[in-house]
Design an enzyme around this catalytic site. Structure first.
Site, mmCIF file in Angstrom:
data_model
loop_
_atom_site.group_PDB
_atom_site.id
_atom_site.type_symbol
_atom_site.label_atom_id
_atom_site.label_comp_id
_atom_site.label_asym_id
_atom_site.label_seq_id
_atom_site.Cartn_x
_atom_site.Cartn_y
_atom_site.Cartn_z
ATOM 1 N N ASP A 129 0.865 -1.186 0.000
ATOM 2 C CA ASP A 129 0.000 0.000 0.000
ATOM 3 C C ASP A 129 0.902 1.237 0.000
ATOM 4 O OD1 ASP A 129 -2.375 1.366 0.056
ATOM 5 O OD2 ASP A 129 -2.788 1.044 2.174
ATOM 6 N N GLU A 165 -6.479 5.349 -8.698
ATOM 7 C CA GLU A 165 -7.773 5.859 -8.238
ATOM 8 C C GLU A 165 -8.344 6.974 -9.110
ATOM 9 O OE1 GLU A 165 -9.868 6.628 -3.938
ATOM 10 O OE2 GLU A 165 -7.957 5.620 -4.183
ATOM 11 N N LYS A 209 -9.546 2.219 -9.097
ATOM 12 C CA LYS A 209 -10.097 2.373 -7.749
ATOM 13 C C LYS A 209 -11.202 3.418 -7.751
ATOM 14 C CE LYS A 209 -7.617 2.140 -3.681
ATOM 15 N NZ LYS A 209 -6.466 2.489 -2.832
ATOM 16 N N THR A 231 -13.142 0.989 -3.139
ATOM 17 C CA THR A 231 -12.421 1.396 -1.934
ATOM 18 C C THR A 231 -13.338 2.171 -0.990
ATOM 19 O OG1 THR A 231 -10.377 2.454 -1.189
ATOM 20 C CG2 THR A 231 -11.525 3.506 -3.025
ATOM 21 N N PHE A 259 -11.921 -1.296 4.825
ATOM 22 C CA PHE A 259 -10.923 -0.526 5.580
ATOM 23 C C PHE A 259 -10.929 -0.906 7.059
ATOM 24 C CE2 PHE A 259 -9.567 3.521 3.145
ATOM 25 C CZ PHE A 259 -9.439 2.808 1.964
#
Length: 316
Positions: free
Chosen positions: A16, A89, A125, A149, A171
């Site tokens: 990440d 993203e 994303k 996400t 998350f």
């Protein structure tokens, strides 16, 4: 054998980070980025030349196009280091606009394809709003794979599974943060750790539901605060982990056991549910944690996207 290697026996490990110079030491299969990670990377002296070069090459184009060129440039560098996929993203400011999200996703994918990267190596994303999930549904039907996400609730996961998205990123750490803050002085860290961690419980519930009902969407736990959360999700399809926590796993030699198991999940007594738009919005509304963290996550990513815009504009 250290725990990072043990974890790789059960789970695909994803890094990440936007810091591709740091990636090789952890040999992850995939890597994920987000606006905050890219912003952090472009502010580092190591990456300043890459940013300047990309901006200079596209001067005269609209700002949003230059931003996408920068995002894809980082993605291309990451793909030189990881054998699998990179997640890039869509601008968080488009989180409530299905058509604009689709258009931006197609543009990002076109930039990767123009650079010779196949669709199998890129995940787009998108925030797990109703509008984002519907954008992903349309993109998946065209062969553009998506990573949904900012996912905090069961209803978001169910809707993503129904939309046929490739992968979701629930998350863990941000769920943990919310419950810890909300409990205040009453929070008991020992009681709320491991399998009892509220973020871990959320991902375990989603994983079990997907495996029980044959939903093909991959589950990738994200946003970890400590290695205990990672250990408690060993066996999840994928886990995306920051370089700091990857290093901690590398420094730990204790035995690591599988915590999530598809065969056990398939035997669970979990009824199948479905969410049309109104039911989805109501279920999300009823979950204060998910409502607050989704809104906050979009706001924070939007702020960082704005800062990235400013850095690029200053070079124009």
């Amino acid at each position: 054998m250290h725990q990072l290697e043990q974890l790789k026996a059960f789970t695909t490990v994803v890094a990440d980070t936007g810091n591709f110079l740091q990636l090789a030491q952890f040999t992850p299969r995939d890597a994920t980025t987000n606006p905050s990670l890219i912003l952090k990377a472009v502010q580092s002296p190591d990456y300043a030349p890459l940013l300047s070069e990309t901006v200079a090459a596209h001067k005269g184009k609209p700002l949003d196009e230059i931003v996408d060129q920068v995002l894809v440039r980082f993605g291309l560098e990451i793909l030189k280091v990881v054998p699998g996929r990179v997640s890039t993203e869509v601008d968080a400011r488009l989180s409530f606009d299905t058509a604009a999200t689709i258009a931006r996703a197609k543009r990002l994918m076109a930039l990767y394809e123009a650079a010779g990267i196949g669709r199998d190596r890129v995940l787009i994303k998108i925030a797990s709003t109703w509008e984002g999930i519907q954008a992903a549904r349309a993109l998946e039907q065209e062969g553009i794979r998506c990573n949904l996400t900012l996912l905090f609730s069961f209803c978001q996961a169910v809707a993503c599974g129904e939309a046929g998205v490739q992968l979701i990123s629930p998350f863990v750490g941000r769920i943990y943060d919310w419950y810890k803050k909300s409990a205040g002085a009453a929070w008991d860290e020992a009681q709320q750790s491991g399998a009892n961690d509220p973020g871990v419980k959320s991902v375990s519930q989603i994983y079990t539901y997907y495996k029980k009902h044959g939903i093909k969407t991959e589950v990738m736990g994200a946003s970890f605060r400590n290695i205990g959360q990672i250990q408690a999700l060993a066996g999840c399809d994928l886990l995306t982990i920051s370089p700091d926590l990857l290093a901690q796993l590398q420094a730990t030699d204790a035995p690591l056991n599988r915590a999530l198991d598809a065969a056990a999940a398939a035997k669970a007594d979990v009824p199948q549910v479905t969410y049309h738009e109104a039911a989805f919005r109501f279920a999300l509304n009823q979950d204060a944690m998910a409502t607050e963290k989704l809104a906050e996550g979009i706001r924070l990513f939007a702020v960082d996207a704005g800062k990235l815009d400013q850095i690029i504009e200053s070079q124009l």
